[in-house]
Scaffold this active site. Structure first.
Site, PDB file in Angstrom:
ATOM      1  N   GLU A   1      -8.216 -46.878 -33.304  1.00 25.11           N
ATOM      2  CA  GLU A   1      -8.179 -46.056 -32.091  1.00 25.11           C
ATOM      3  C   GLU A   1      -7.270 -44.855 -32.255  1.00 25.11           C
ATOM      4  OE1 GLU A   1      -8.406 -48.012 -28.174  1.00 25.11           O
ATOM      5  OE2 GLU A   1      -6.528 -46.975 -27.713  1.00 25.11           O
TER       6      GLU A   1
ATOM      7  N   GLN B   1      -0.420  -8.294 -28.846  1.00 27.57           N
ATOM      8  CA  GLN B   1       0.182  -9.276 -29.742  1.00 27.57           C
ATOM      9  C   GLN B   1       0.543 -10.578 -29.025  1.00 27.57           C
ATOM     10  OE1 GLN B   1       4.241  -8.805 -31.734  1.00 27.57           O
ATOM     11  NE2 GLN B   1       2.855  -8.157 -33.388  1.00 27.57           N
TER      12      GLN B   1
ATOM     13  N   ARG C   1     -12.228  -9.725 -22.067  1.00 31.86           N
ATOM     14  CA  ARG C   1     -11.359  -9.383 -20.947  1.00 31.86           C
ATOM     15  C   ARG C   1     -10.553  -8.136 -21.276  1.00 31.86           C
ATOM     16  NH1 ARG C   1     -10.097  -9.001 -15.651  1.00 31.86           N
ATOM     17  NH2 ARG C   1      -7.921  -9.546 -15.198  1.00 31.86           N
TER      18      ARG C   1
END
Length: 380
Positions: free
Chosen positions: A241, A278, A267
């Protein structure tokens, strides 16, 4: 040292990602009937039984391939809760049957669990025993050719829809590691009742509830492994798991990173795409660094499973790396999107779904304890 998947695994991975994208939606509300329909579809694709040997109905794939397919499922399926449920079923329930079950048990239980006809749940956590797995209070007392189980489990993944439970109980109080025993318990066994599903902050597509056991009679031939082997069963299931289950989060992280890059290119602010700033571009580079670093650690742990390694550190490190990376990557994806990031969408969904990953399969604090102990740093 080869970091590339073989062509057959890549083909399977791409097919699973495409299947998940087109067939496994993300319903607004959990519906047990709809959940089972998707589960059957996943079963037909072999997703719920990837690492199970072919003679028992699985695909017979390695741990590395199983991780790759789980990553593909997380990438294509926008319901991370569903991916989590599939992984919990496969790695915490079916793999213990493969490793500890008798031939009769394997042939009786595994085919329907691999096909998607039946769903499994692992009953380990209790109100007074979470991180302290040896502190269970659920008791199993031998009575002729049966055991009688009494106790309560909580936070049991898949329990509201489960057909069978891998149930942990104490058969020898005070016996420590050898005091626990694992049982295969049919969900319709008299005395076993499941409470209402929890309302959770994340992984909402994965049903979870309490389980109450009152004088539940289980035939002795449904003991998994042998009496006293419960801790070994649990430890083995957690190796699987903590490694392969978390591959699902790698897929989600990859999908969200890609969409964040696309968003940053489209955008515009101050006359330029925000990806040119940056502060934004470096944040996305950090997202990529976390994803790729965690991915390498997880596949290293998966390769160890295939090699039969007894290393306890690699699975714990993989679990730590993926869960922490998923939370921070989700927060970064929200930040890049600004106000849109706190609206309903995959960025905020990743944050909600990733937060529980630091808790289940052993909390991250417990993982650090386990790693320190394996390094010889345990407190006397």
């Amino acid at each position: 040292m080869n970091f590339d998947l073989d062509p057959e695994t890549e083909e399977m991975r791409d097919a699973i990602a495409s299947f998940a994208r087109h067939k496994l939606g993300a319903p607004a509300e959990f519906d047990p009937e709809e959940f089972r329909q998707r589960w059957l579809l996943a079963g037909k694709q072999g997703v719920v039984g990837t690492a199970i040997p072919e003679e028992y109905g699985g695909l017979g794939q390695s741990a590395v391939t199983a991780a790759a397919l789980m990553e593909a499922l997380g990438y294509g399926c926008r319901d991370t809760g569903f991916t989590f449920s599939v992984a919990a079923h496969l790695f915490a329930c079916l793999m213990p049957v493969v490793e500890f079950g008798t031939e009769e048990q394997k042939r009786r239980w595994l085919p329907a669990l691999c096909s998607g006809e039946r769903i499994a749940a692992h009953g380990i956590t209790e109100p007074e025993a979470g991180s302290d797995a040896l502190g269970l209070r659920t008791r199993a007392v031998r009575d002729g050719d049966h055991y009688v189980l009494n106790g309560d489990k909580c936070f049991t993944t898949n329990s509201p829809v489960a057909d069978v439970f891998v149930m942990q109980a104490v058969t020898r109080p005070g016996g420590g590691f050898f005091g626990l025993t694992s049982f295969l318990v049919e969900a319709d066994t008299p005395g076993l009742t499941v409470g209402p599903p929890y309302s959770k902050v994340g992984l909402r597509g994965s049903p979870m509830a309490d389980v109450h056991l009152e004088d539940v009679r289980v035939p002795a031939d449904q003991v998994l492994g042998s009496e006293g082997a419960g801790a070994s069963v649990f430890t083995s299931s957690m190796k699987w798991e903590r490694t392969c289950l978390f591959a699902g989060f790698l897929g989600v992280m990859r999908r969200v990173t890609e969409s964040t890059v696309d968003y940053a290119k489209e955008r515009r602010q101050f006359g330029s795409p925000i990806g040119g700033f940056q502060a934004v571009s470096h944040r996305i580079v950090d997202m990529t660094l976390r994803l790729e670093s965690a991915r390498l650690m997880l596949y290293k742990a998966a390769a160890g499973l295939d090699d039969g390694s007894q290393d306890e550190i690699a699975p714990a490190l993989a679990k730590l790396a993926v869960s922490e990376a998923a939370v921070q990557l989700g927060l970064d994806a929200v930040q890049v999107r600004g106000a849109l990031g706190i609206l309903d969408g995959e960025a905020e969904t990743l944050v909600r779904d990733a937060l529980p990953s630091r808790i289940f399969s052993g909390t991250n604090d417990i993982q650090k304890n386990n790693i320190a102990r394996a390094m010889g740093l345990a407190r006397r």
